[in-house]
Scaffold this motif. Structure first.
Motif, PDB file in Angstrom:
ATOM      1  N   GLY A 154      89.954 114.803   0.553  1.00 21.50           N
ATOM      2  CA  GLY A 154      91.254 115.451   0.668  1.00 21.50           C
ATOM      3  C   GLY A 154      91.099 116.914   0.335  1.00 21.50           C
ATOM      4  O   GLY A 154      89.987 117.442   0.331  1.00 21.50           O
ATOM      5  N   GLU A 394      97.555 119.321   4.390  1.00 12.41           N
ATOM      6  CA  GLU A 394      96.918 118.166   3.738  1.00 12.41           C
ATOM      7  C   GLU A 394      96.477 117.104   4.740  1.00 12.41           C
ATOM      8  O   GLU A 394      95.351 116.659   4.731  1.00 12.41           O
ATOM      9  CB  GLU A 394      97.844 117.546   2.697  1.00 12.41           C
ATOM     10  CG  GLU A 394      97.996 118.456   1.486  1.00 12.41           C
ATOM     11  CD  GLU A 394      98.591 117.776   0.271  1.00 12.41           C
ATOM     12  OE1 GLU A 394      98.867 116.563   0.307  1.00 12.41           O
ATOM     13  OE2 GLU A 394      98.787 118.496  -0.730  1.00 12.41           O
ATOM     14  N   GLY A 406     101.964 119.253   4.671  1.00  7.60           N
ATOM     15  CA  GLY A 406     101.272 120.067   3.672  1.00  7.60           C
ATOM     16  C   GLY A 406     102.243 120.453   2.577  1.00  7.60           C
ATOM     17  O   GLY A 406     103.397 120.025   2.572  1.00  7.60           O
TER      18      GLY A 406
END
Ligand code: SAH
Ligand code: SF4
Ligand code: F3S
Length: 444
Positions: A154, A394, A406
């Motif tokens: 991530g 993200e 995000g």
């Protein structure tokens, strides 16, 4: 049946706070080093680990429900079950006796023993007897130095900078489940930050039950966070949680000045009533808290603030609750986590004060506060409409892979149609906000 690969397969599930997420990454690292292999598929696992939370009764209930699913699995095939974390530490004997399902119990300071405990349990199982193993000693020193966490992929890397808590807020179980406060070596923290940057993580979140009591010689939290934010390749630094009673000017100054430190502060209030704050042992009054918020807002005008509130703590009256409502209205938090008080065994509150606010009153107070906060959050989010915001991408949005998701610097979720534009998690994108709900901003 296909033969089992020789390396034991492990599946881990994590409940509770970010500290547990971070600990699970440490556990994974230690077990991999000893030859265990991890699988995302629990049906294929020889070892099932559950990293548990004890903060409220609901957390316990969730975990008991989970354990009964595992019981069903274990009735069908050989399986070693290990319970880790705060509930393991807190319930010790009780868990071991009432849950024949459990082979291994390990508390937050005992994970170095886990590879050995699991190997023993697997061996015992192979030989047809139940080999139980418990490691539940709390330590004044254990910081897992020298173990590089096996991080989830991530954009964000957790870095635990201190462990334990010495505050003993009267409602809280954490000092009992995680033991005494201890800080990590700043050089080790910085080395981890550089390593995370080299592996492509763009954001670092510094973790501790009480991050601003971090101290190692000349290093305090303000100095440490500044140094982490200076690490090349890191674009955003966040932290959680600070305690309002020790939030020094130097920390406000470094957050205000450093472009890489997010202008978002999670500042748990717990209650707005001075009488209740005193019973909770929080070490500040409502006015102290408001004065701190003023200092923060003066230095960082666009700061995003979030908080934690407990409703229905022992003897909380309607007036006490109104004090909390007033502070919520005054501060205008961007978001708030609101909980019903849940008595935890052996805490100061459990020993000294009766849990005397009726369940339904706790419930209505939570609902009333949620309603106030929902309105404030919506108003604050709607203020973004028409503005351009920088978003750290993200992943795909939960609802549709045609949309991206995000976070803003203030940690608000933004969703937008991906279209044909560049979409690369870990990079920044600027979007103009055209709509907002209490949970999400919509950009285009
Ligand atoms: N160390 C963190 C708190 C971790 S627990 C801090 O001090 O900020 C996260 C939140 O859970 C707390 O802020 C509190 O609001 C809530 N909490 C803790 N114990 C609780 C209890 N017994 N009942 C209800 N909520 C609780
Ligand atoms: Fe619990 Fe208080 Fe410590 Fe936070 S500071 S973990 S609420 S005792
Ligand atoms: Fe829960 Fe332990 Fe975190 S009790 S909130 S997992 S510190």
């Amino acid at each position: 049946m296909t033969p089992k690969p020789s390396a034991p397969q492990v599946h881990i599930e994590t409940f509770g706070c970010q500290m547990n997420e971070s600990d699970s990454e440490l556990v994974r690292s230690m077990l991999k080093q000893e030859g265990f292999v991890f699988t995302p598929d629990r049906e294929r696992a020889d070892v099932l680990l559950v990293n548990t939370c004890a903060i409220r009764e609901n957390a316990h209930k969730k975990i008991y429900a989970h354990l009964s699913e595992l019981k069903e699995m274990k009735s069908r095939r050989p399986l070693v079950v290990g319970v880790l974390g705060c509930m393991a530490q807190n319930l010790k004997a009780e868990l071991a006796e009432t849950e024949p399902l459990i082979d291994v119990l390990a508390g937050p300071d005992a994970y170095r023993q886990l590879p050995m405990l699991l190997s023993n349990a697997l061996e015992a199982q192979e030989q047809g007897f139940a080999g139980k193993g418990f490691a539940l000693d709390l330590s004044e020193y254990e910081t897992y130095e020298g173990i590089l966490p096996d991080r989830d992929n991530g954009v964000n890397a957790w870095i635990t900078i201190m462990r334990g808590c010495d505050n003993f807020c009267s409602f809280c179980v954490v000092p009992y489940t995680r033991g005494r406060e201890r800080s990590r070596d700043p050089e080790a923290v910085l080395a981890e930050a550089r390593d995370a940057a080299a592996r492509g993580f763009r954001q670092i979140t510094l973790l501790g039950q009480n991050v601003n009591s971090y101290r190692d010689g000349e290093w305090d939290f303000a100095r440490l966070i500044g140094a982490v934010a200076d690490v090349p390749g890191i674009d955003r630094v966040r932290f959680t949680s600070p305690h309002p009673k020790d939030f020094p000017p130097a920390l406000i100054a470094v957050i205000a000045a450093h472009p890489k430190i997010c202008k978002h502060i999670h500042l748990p209030l717990q209650s707005g009533s001075d009488r209740i704050l005193d019973l909770m042992g929080r070490g500040y009054t409502g006015d102290d808290y408001l004065a701190l918020v003023e200092r923060i807002k003066m230095a960082i005008p666009d700061v995003a603030l979030s908080t934690d509130i407990i409703c229905g703590f022992c003897s909380e009256s309607e007036e006490d609750f109104q004090d909390t409502c007033r502070i919520i209205e005054r501060v205008r938090f961007d978001s708030a986590y609101i909980f019903k008080y849940s008595e935890r065994k052996n805490t100061i509150a459990a020993r000294k004060y009766p849990d005397d606010v009726p369940e339904h009153i706790k419930g209505t107070r939570v609902a009333r506060l949620l309603e106030i906060q929902r309105r404030v959050t919506l108003e604050r989010n709607r203020d973004y409409i028409g503005k351009d915001v920088a978003i750290l991408i993200e992943r795909d949005a939960t609802r549709s892979s045609a949309q991206g998701m995000g976070k803003t610097d203030g940690n608000i979720t933004v969703v937008w149609e991906k279209g044909t534009g560049l979409f690369e998690p870990g990079t920044f994108i600027t979007k103009r906000i055209f709509d907002a709900s209490a949970a999400t901003l919509y950009g285009k």
